[in-house]
Design a protein around this motif. Structure first.
Motif, PDB file in Angstrom:
ATOM      1  N   TYR A   7       0.851  -1.206   0.000  1.00  6.69           N
ATOM      2  CA  TYR A   7       0.000   0.000   0.000  1.00  6.69           C
ATOM      3  C   TYR A   7       0.882   1.250   0.000  1.00  6.69           C
ATOM      4  O   TYR A   7       0.655   2.191  -0.769  1.00  6.69           O
ATOM      5  CB  TYR A   7      -0.910  -0.055   1.226  1.00  6.69           C
ATOM      6  N   GLN A  13       2.305   1.945  -3.285  1.00  7.58           N
ATOM      7  CA  GLN A  13       1.316   2.544  -4.202  1.00  7.58           C
ATOM      8  C   GLN A  13       1.161   4.042  -3.923  1.00  7.58           C
ATOM      9  O   GLN A  13       1.092   4.853  -4.850  1.00  7.58           O
ATOM     10  CB  GLN A  13      -0.043   1.831  -4.079  1.00  7.58           C
ATOM     11  N   ALA A  24       4.208   5.743  -5.212  1.00  6.28           N
ATOM     12  CA  ALA A  24       4.208   5.775  -6.682  1.00  6.28           C
ATOM     13  C   ALA A  24       3.322   6.912  -7.187  1.00  6.28           C
ATOM     14  O   ALA A  24       3.680   7.634  -8.117  1.00  6.28           O
ATOM     15  CB  ALA A  24       3.723   4.435  -7.226  1.00  6.28           C
ATOM     16  N   ARG A  25       2.152   7.060  -6.569  1.00  2.00           N
ATOM     17  CA  ARG A  25       1.244   8.134  -7.012  1.00  2.00           C
ATOM     18  C   ARG A  25       1.870   9.501  -6.817  1.00  2.00           C
ATOM     19  O   ARG A  25       1.758  10.375  -7.678  1.00  2.00           O
ATOM     20  CB  ARG A  25      -0.059   8.073  -6.229  1.00  2.00           C
ATOM     21  N   THR A  46       4.055   4.189 -12.246  1.00  2.00           N
ATOM     22  CA  THR A  46       2.819   3.440 -12.512  1.00  2.00           C
ATOM     23  C   THR A  46       2.488   2.599 -11.275  1.00  2.00           C
ATOM     24  O   THR A  46       3.296   2.507 -10.343  1.00  2.00           O
ATOM     25  CB  THR A  46       2.985   2.489 -13.715  1.00  2.00           C
ATOM     26  N   SER A  47       1.331   1.944 -11.296  1.00  2.00           N
ATOM     27  CA  SER A  47       0.955   1.120 -10.133  1.00  2.00           C
ATOM     28  C   SER A  47       1.482  -0.315 -10.242  1.00  2.00           C
ATOM     29  O   SER A  47       1.349  -1.105  -9.306  1.00  2.00           O
ATOM     30  CB  SER A  47      -0.565   1.120  -9.964  1.00  2.00           C
ATOM     31  N   THR A  48       2.110  -0.660 -11.360  1.00  2.00           N
ATOM     32  CA  THR A  48       2.594  -2.042 -11.544  1.00  2.00           C
ATOM     33  C   THR A  48       3.669  -2.392 -10.524  1.00  2.00           C
ATOM     34  O   THR A  48       4.524  -1.568 -10.187  1.00  2.00           O
ATOM     35  CB  THR A  48       3.197  -2.181 -12.967  1.00  2.00           C
ATOM     36  N   PHE A  81      -3.468  -3.695  -8.003  1.00  2.00           N
ATOM     37  CA  PHE A  81      -2.348  -3.274  -8.860  1.00  2.00           C
ATOM     38  C   PHE A  81      -1.966  -4.410  -9.811  1.00  2.00           C
ATOM     39  O   PHE A  81      -2.084  -5.578  -9.456  1.00  2.00           O
ATOM     40  CB  PHE A  81      -1.142  -2.807  -8.021  1.00  2.00           C
ATOM     41  N   ALA A 135       5.717   0.927  -9.704  1.00  2.00           N
ATOM     42  CA  ALA A 135       5.591   1.340  -8.293  1.00  2.00           C
ATOM     43  C   ALA A 135       6.733   0.780  -7.462  1.00  2.00           C
ATOM     44  O   ALA A 135       7.293   1.464  -6.604  1.00  2.00           O
ATOM     45  CB  ALA A 135       4.256   0.869  -7.729  1.00  2.00           C
TER      46      ALA A 135
END
Ligand SMILES: Cc1ncc(COP(=O)(O)O)c(C=O)c1O
Length: 449
Positions: free
Chosen positions: A89, A92, A95-96, A101-103, A123, A157
């Motif tokens: 989490y 993620q 990453a944002r 990306t969320s990968t 994800f 991510a």
């Protein structure tokens, strides 16, 4: 050096000694069915609140943080399973805020909790499955990782590896962290089996080797109660992301953490800060001697971990399961066996008598004709839907003979080691069924068609 204090244990001991009228949870009121109930309290006044800590738990976690040398260390009373959800989490969120990306790029030998986290957090997973990958091991070289990351125009991510793995193989975390940072992403390590690595003469814990986040199951290799674990955040992680760590744990955790487990982590700090390093040094010498004895008798051993003995016994004429059955007759209970391996976990709390009994039993056995059957090649994942779509779909259990062409719902694992033979959302092939058969799986959960 000043001894590490145990504020949480001290608080609970004083509470028990005061013989209070307990008009709060838990319902046992401190009276025994098992014997440990008196010390099993809840978040009463003065006992602090895990993940909103500013009292005895905060002080205890700070002691753990200082011992491991991290930016932040949080307790989990629900194993590494909780820490893994929280760290994914956090990756993620990070990453944002940084435009990744969320990968998540993940080495294929993940514990199944990774898949439930992928489903919960929705994800995408890009599997790293290089040459040499087996069910339990997935060696990722810096070159393999570099090539995989180059294929992503925007950094993913995070990269996620398991190290040590169930067999005791350790990835080159320092090199992998370097590659991740060069590509502008985070390295997350499932270090469930490696909490003790920080306390070796040459510290080899992921936090020592510049991983960004990792989990440790204290209960696996340190003398802590089952369920005791950590989430560690490295100094490399941004303060903004680190500030979300408590909320990340609270998002997935019970609001009633076990105070027995928290006290176990608190008491552990005192031991880690005093004689543990010395005890570990002695233990490493002893396991080295056992390794030498077993090798001299003809066994092949694998893995790099000082606290794990992994025998690959087929060349000596036995399966891992057969060796486990022989050991069991002498009341020696291994951690894990399958046709190819026998895994024995050893800590400073393992007695000399136990090590002697182990070597006596194993060295009593004669060499037999080598068994030359090989485990099936692990099927390459053929992803059909995301873990979330597969896990949120109506599913049914079917015999493996009837599942070819169907989409796997729940990950199919033997437990231990709880590593998916096939992954949620994959289409099942003939190869996959062969692998299920080899590892003793008879039924699987598939998405209803
Ligand atoms: C590699 C690995 N990761 C994570 C876990 C989950 O850890 P825990 O049981 O502490 O929740 C396990 C459990 O066996 C494991 O082997």
């Amino acid at each position: 050096m000043k001894p590490t204090r145990t504020p949480l244990c001290d608080f609970v001991r004083a509470y028990v000694d005061a013989r209070p009228h307990r008009l709060h949870m838990p319902g046992h009121k401190g009276l025994p069915l098992l014997g440990c109930e008196a010390y099993d309290i809840t978040e009463i006044d003065g006992a602090d609140i895990l993940y909103h800590a500013d009292g005895v738990i905060a002080e205890s976690q700070e002691n753990a943080r200082a011992l491991f040398g991290t930016q932040k260390t949080l307790y989990s009373a629900e194993g590494s399973s909780l820490s893994i959800r929280a760290m994914l989490y956090l990756a993620q969120l990070d990453a944002r805020s940084c435009g990744r990306t969320s990968t998540v790029l993940a080495a294929r030998n993940v514990h199944k909790v990774f898949l439930s986290a992928a489903a919960l957090l929705d994800f995408p997973v890009a599997w790293l499955c290089p040459e040499g990958t087996s069910l339990l091991s997935c060696p990722i070289t810096p070159d393999v990782l570099d090539a995989a990351l180059r294929a992503h125009s925007t950094p993913p991510a995070a990269v996620y590896v398991t190290s040590p793995d169930y067999l005791g193989h350790i990835q080159d975390i320092a090199a992998l962290a370097h590659v991740c940072h060069r590509h502008g992403t985070l390295l997350l390590v499932d270090n469930a089996h490696g909490a003790y690595l920080h306390f070796l003469d040459t510290p080899a814990h992921p936090m020592d080797l510049l991983a960004d986040l990792c989990c440790d199951s204290a209960h696996k290799t340190l003398p802590a109660l089952t369920g005791a674990a950590y989430l560690h955040l490295a100094h490399t992680l941004s303060h903004e992301t680190a500030a979300q760590a408590e909320a990340a744990m609270a998002l997935f955790a019970s609001t009633s953490p076990s105070y027995l487990i928290l006290q176990s982590l608190d008491a552990l700090n005192a031991y880690l800060g005093s004689t543990f390093r010395d005890d570990l040094r002695v233990l490493c010498k002893k396991t080295h001697a056992v390794r030498r004895t077993l090798t001299a008798h003809g066994y092949s051993l694998c893995g790099d971990e000082p606290c794990k003995l992994t025998i690959a016994p087929k060349s000596f004429g036995y399966t891992g399961d057969a060796l486990a059955a022989i050991l069991k007759k002498d009341r020696i209970i291994p951690e894990f066996s399958d046709p190819d391996h026998l895994v024995l976990m050893i800590t400073p709390q393992t007695s000399d008598d136990t090590l002697k009994a182990l070597t006596n039993t194993l060295c009593r056995l004669p060499r037999r004709a080598a068994i030359d059957t090989q485990p099936p090649v692990l099927p390459r994942p053929a992803t059909h839907t995301t873990p979330r779509t597969a896990l949120m779909s109506p599913a049914e259990s079917v015999p493996i003979e009837e599942c070819i062409g169907r989409i796997l719902a729940q990950p199919t694992v033997g437990c231990p080691p709880a590593i998916p033979i096939a992954v949620t959302g994959e289409r099942i092939t003939e190869e996959t069924v062969e692998a299920f058969r080899y590892w003793g799986i008879t039924h699987v959960s598939v998405v209803c068609s």
